[in-house]
Design an enzyme around this catalytic site. Structure first.
Site, short mmCIF file in Angstrom:
data_model
loop_
_atom_site.label_atom_id
_atom_site.label_comp_id
_atom_site.label_asym_id
_atom_site.label_seq_id
_atom_site.Cartn_x
_atom_site.Cartn_y
_atom_site.Cartn_z
N ARG A 129 9.10 30.49 40.58
CA ARG A 129 10.68 30.39 41.01
C ARG A 129 10.97 29.71 41.96
NH1 ARG A 129 11.52 36.07 44.25
NH2 ARG A 129 13.52 35.63 44.68
N GLU A 160 6.81 33.75 44.10
CA GLU A 160 7.25 32.30 43.95
C GLU A 160 6.52 31.54 44.52
OE1 GLU A 160 11.09 30.65 46.50
OE2 GLU A 160 9.93 29.91 47.29
N ASN A 204 15.18 26.54 44.03
CA ASN A 204 15.16 25.83 45.22
C ASN A 204 15.96 24.36 44.71
OD1 ASN A 204 14.13 28.07 47.10
ND2 ASN A 204 11.53 27.54 46.16
N LYS A 223 18.53 34.02 36.43
CA LYS A 223 17.27 33.96 37.88
C LYS A 223 16.81 35.08 37.34
CE LYS A 223 16.78 35.50 42.45
NZ LYS A 223 17.61 34.85 43.90
N ARG A 275 7.92 52.25 56.35
CA ARG A 275 7.17 51.05 55.33
C ARG A 275 7.73 50.91 53.96
NH1 ARG A 275 3.15 54.63 58.37
NH2 ARG A 275 2.35 53.17 60.09
N HIS A 299 18.99 23.11 53.10
CA HIS A 299 18.82 23.51 54.22
C HIS A 299 19.05 22.53 55.19
CE1 HIS A 299 16.47 27.34 51.47
NE2 HIS A 299 17.63 27.97 52.11
N HIS A 327 18.09 22.91 47.85
CA HIS A 327 17.63 23.64 48.65
C HIS A 327 17.24 22.90 49.48
CE1 HIS A 327 19.62 26.61 46.26
NE2 HIS A 327 19.20 27.94 47.43
N LYS A 331 14.07 39.24 47.49
CA LYS A 331 14.64 38.24 48.63
C LYS A 331 15.09 38.87 49.88
CE LYS A 331 12.02 34.00 48.01
NZ LYS A 331 12.41 32.48 47.76
N HIS A 375 26.96 28.12 52.79
CA HIS A 375 25.40 27.90 52.24
C HIS A 375 25.14 27.19 50.67
CE1 HIS A 375 21.34 29.05 51.27
NE2 HIS A 375 21.32 29.43 50.10
N GLU A 428 25.58 28.52 42.92
CA GLU A 428 24.69 29.05 42.70
C GLU A 428 24.36 29.15 41.02
OE1 GLU A 428 21.59 29.14 44.85
OE2 GLU A 428 22.14 29.40 46.36
N1 NAD Z 1 17.57 37.01 48.82
C1 NAD Z 1 18.31 36.19 48.54
O1 NAD Z 1 17.15 35.67 47.70
C2 NAD Z 1 19.59 35.01 49.36
C3 NAD Z 1 19.82 33.59 48.05
C4 NAD Z 1 20.95 33.17 48.62
C5 NAD Z 1 21.52 33.55 49.42
N2 NAD Z 1 20.64 34.26 50.99
C6 NAD Z 1 21.36 34.75 52.21
O2 NAD Z 1 23.35 35.07 51.64
C7 NAD Z 1 23.92 34.94 53.29
C8 NAD Z 1 25.04 34.31 51.80
O3 NAD Z 1 25.50 35.05 51.40
P1 NAD Z 1 27.68 35.25 51.59
O4 NAD Z 1 27.58 33.77 51.30
O5 NAD Z 1 27.97 35.91 50.67
O6 NAD Z 1 28.39 35.01 52.80
P2 NAD Z 1 28.15 36.84 53.44
O7 NAD Z 1 27.75 38.01 52.90
O8 NAD Z 1 28.37 36.05 54.73
O9 NAD Z 1 29.91 36.71 53.36
C9 NAD Z 1 31.09 35.69 52.89
C10 NAD Z 1 32.23 36.99 54.46
O10 NAD Z 1 33.02 37.66 53.34
C11 NAD Z 1 32.85 38.18 53.54
N3 NAD Z 1 33.31 38.99 52.38
C12 NAD Z 1 32.14 40.00 51.58
N4 NAD Z 1 32.99 40.33 50.30
C13 NAD Z 1 34.03 40.86 50.79
C14 NAD Z 1 35.25 40.93 49.97
N5 NAD Z 1 34.32 41.72 48.57
N6 NAD Z 1 36.36 41.37 50.39
C15 NAD Z 1 36.54 40.24 51.27
N7 NAD Z 1 35.80 40.04 51.91
C16 NAD Z 1 34.42 39.53 51.57
C17 NAD Z 1 31.85 38.95 54.52
O11 NAD Z 1 32.41 39.77 55.13
C18 NAD Z 1 31.57 37.74 55.27
O12 NAD Z 1 32.22 37.52 55.90
C19 NAD Z 1 23.30 33.88 53.83
O13 NAD Z 1 22.56 34.64 54.87
C20 NAD Z 1 21.81 33.38 52.70
O14 NAD Z 1 20.83 33.11 53.48
C21 NAD Z 1 19.81 35.05 50.21
#
Ligand code: NAD
Length: 347
Positions: free
Chosen positions: A233, A229, A237, A219, A119, A244, A240, A141, A262, A183
Site C-alpha cells: 500500500r 499499509e 504514497n 487502489k 466503538r 506532504h 506524497h 483510512k 493536496h 491522484e
Molecule cells: N482517507 C484517505 O485515504 C485520503 C486520501 C487522500 C486525501 N484525503 C484527505 O482528503 C481531504 C481533501 O479532500 P478534497 O480534495 O475532497 O477536499 P474537501 O473535502 O475540502 O472538498 C473541497 C471543497 O469542495 C466543496 N465541495 C465538495 N463537493 C462539492 C460539490 N459536489 N460541489 C461543490 N462543492 C463541493 C467542499 O465544501 C470543499 O470546500 C484532505 O483532508 C486529505 O487529507 C484522505
C-alpha cells in the site's frame, strides 16, 4: 461523460468487504443499495450543495443532517466532538448509520466519528469531489488533524458501501475538479498506461467516468493486498513524501486558508520521483494541459525539515516510491537527508 454507464466494484476484504457503486444518479437511489430504516446521521459541509445531503436524508426513515464548516480545519477534535455530540443527541445506537456526503474532509471526519462512536458503527461514503471519488472514499483510512499535523489521529474503518455519483461533480469548482485528478495521474503512472494516455490525449470531462473507475480499480487492488499499509500500500504514497512536505509549507492546512491544494502538492511531489527524464517531460505536459502546477517556489530547507517529521519517517529513514518508467514503480528506503538531491538541493 455521455457514454459512461456505470459499474459496480467490490472491495474484497473478507468480512469487511463492500461494494463501490459508480453510477450517474446513484445518490438519489442510495436506498436501493443500503438499509436506511434506522437512525442515519448525514454528515456534510457548508460548501457542499445542501441538496445532496437532503437527497440522502429524504430516503431515510429517520435522519439528521450534520453540517460542519467547509475546509481542512474541520478535521479537528473540536469539530469531531460537535459531530459526535449531535449523533448522541439524535439518540444514535450501535445499529445506526453515518453517511458522509462531501469531499475528503467530510469522508475522513465522518468516517472517524463512525469508527469511535460506541466503538464503531456503520459508515457509508458518498464522495462528491474528484479527489474523494478517485481516492479517499475507499480504503478505510479515516482521520483528523492535530493542530498543523495532518491525519495524525485516526483509524482504519472500512465503509459498508461507497456511492460515487459523478453527476455531483457538475457543481464542483474547476480548481477542485482538476486537483483531484492528480491522484488519477498517480494511478496511471504507477500501473495504468492507458489511464495516463487519457490525460495526454483526451478530454478529461468526457472521460471522467472511466478515469474514476480505472483509478478505483487500481487502489482497490492495492488495498486488497495490503489493507493496513504493511508493504504494497506504500505505493499509494508516490508523490506524497515531498508532496506532504510542500503541503506543510505552502498548502491549505490548519489555520492557513490559502495556498496549494493536496492534489496540487502531490502533483509537484511526483515529478522528482520519476526517473525517466522523457516521462517527466510528458507528465509536465499533462500538468500544463490540465492546469496543475509544474513548479512552485518554496523554502527547501523547511520542506526537508517537514519531511523529517513526516509520520512515515522512522529513525531518519523514509520509504519513497520511485517510478522508473510508465506503469511501474519500486520502493526505496533512504535517509531523509537523501531527499536533498531530489529537491534540487546540494548533496
Ligand atoms: N482517507 C484517505 O485515504 C485520503 C486520501 C487522500 C486525501 N484525503 C484527505 O482528503 C481531504 C481533501 O479532500 P478534497 O480534495 O475532497 O477536499 P474537501 O473535502 O475540502 O472538498 C473541497 C471543497 O469542495 C466543496 N465541495 C465538495 N463537493 C462539492 C460539490 N459536489 N460541489 C461543490 N462543492 C463541493 C467542499 O465544501 C470543499 O470546500 C484532505 O483532508 C486529505 O487529507 C484522505
Amino acid at each position: 461523460m455521455s457514454d459512461f454507464i456505470g459499474t459496480k466494484l467490490t472491495m474484497n476484504l473478507g468480512e469487511r468487504s463492500y461494494d463501490i457503486i459508480v453510477k450517474r444518479g446513484s445518490l438519489e437511489n442510495l436506498y436501493q443499495f443500503a438499509r436506511l430504516d434506522r437512525r442515519v446521521a448525514v454528515v456534510t459541509d457548508s460548501g457542499v450543495p445542501a441538496q445532496y445531503a437532503q437527497m440522502v436524508a429524504d430516503q431515510c426513515k429517520d435522519a439528521t443532517i450534520i453540517t460542519v464548516p467547509q475546509g481542512e480545519a474541520s478535521k479537528s477534535f473540536k469539530i469531531l466532538e460537535t459531530v459526535l455530540r449531535q449523533m448522541l443527541d439524535f439518540g444514535m445506537g450501535r445499529g445506526d448509520l453515518v453517511v458522509a456526503v462531501g469531499g475528503g474532509v467530510v469522508g475522513d471526519l465522518a468516517g472517524f466519528a463512525a469508527s469511535i462512536y460506541m466503538r464503531g458503527i456503520d459508515f457509508i461514503n458518498c464522495p462528491t469531489t474528484t479527489l474523494s471519488m478517485i481516492d479517499s472514499s475507499i480504503g478505510g483510512k479515516t482521520a483528523v488533524d492535530l493542530g498543523d499535523t495532518k491525519n495524525i489521529v485516526g483509524a482504519f474503518w472500512q465503509p459498508k458501501l461507497v456511492i460515487v455519483d459523478p453527476d455531483t461533480l457538475s457543481t464542483l469548482p474547476r480548481r477542485h475538479f482538476i486537483n483531484g485528478l492528480a491522484e488519477a495521474i498517480k494511478a496511471g503512472l504507477l500501473a495504468d498506461p492507458e489511464l495516463f494516455s487519457i490525460f495526454e490525449k483526451e478530454d478529461v470531462d468526457d472521460r471522467i467516468g472511466d478515469i474514476i473507475c480505472r483509478s478505483l480499480r487500481f487502489k482497490k487492488s492495492i488495498v486488497e493486498q495490503d489493507e493496513t499499509e504493511q508493504g504494497m500500500r506504500k505505493a499509494l504514497n508516490f508523490g506524497h513524501t515531498i508532496g506532504h512536505g510542500i503541503e506543510a509549507v505552502k498548502g491549505i492546512k490548519g489555520r492557513r486558508t490559502t495556498g496549494l491544494f493536496h492534489g496540487e502538492c502531490v502533483a509537484l511531489g511526483m515529478l522528482p520521483m520519476i526517473e525517466s527524464k522523457a516521462l517527466q517531460k510528458r507528465v509536465r505536459g499533462v500538468y500544463r494541459r490540465l492546469g496543475l502546477p509544474t513548479r512552485t517556489a518554496y523554502d527547501k530547507e523547511k520542506v526537508l525539515a517537514e519531511m523529517l517529521h513526516d509520520k512515515k519517517a522512522q529513525d531518519g529513514q523514509i520509504t519513497i516510491i520511485k517510478v522508473p518508467g510508465l506503469g511501474c514503480w519500486r520502493a526505496e528506503t533512504i535517509p531523509v537527508e537523501g531527499l536533498r538531491p531530489l529537491l534540487g538541493m546540494e548533496d
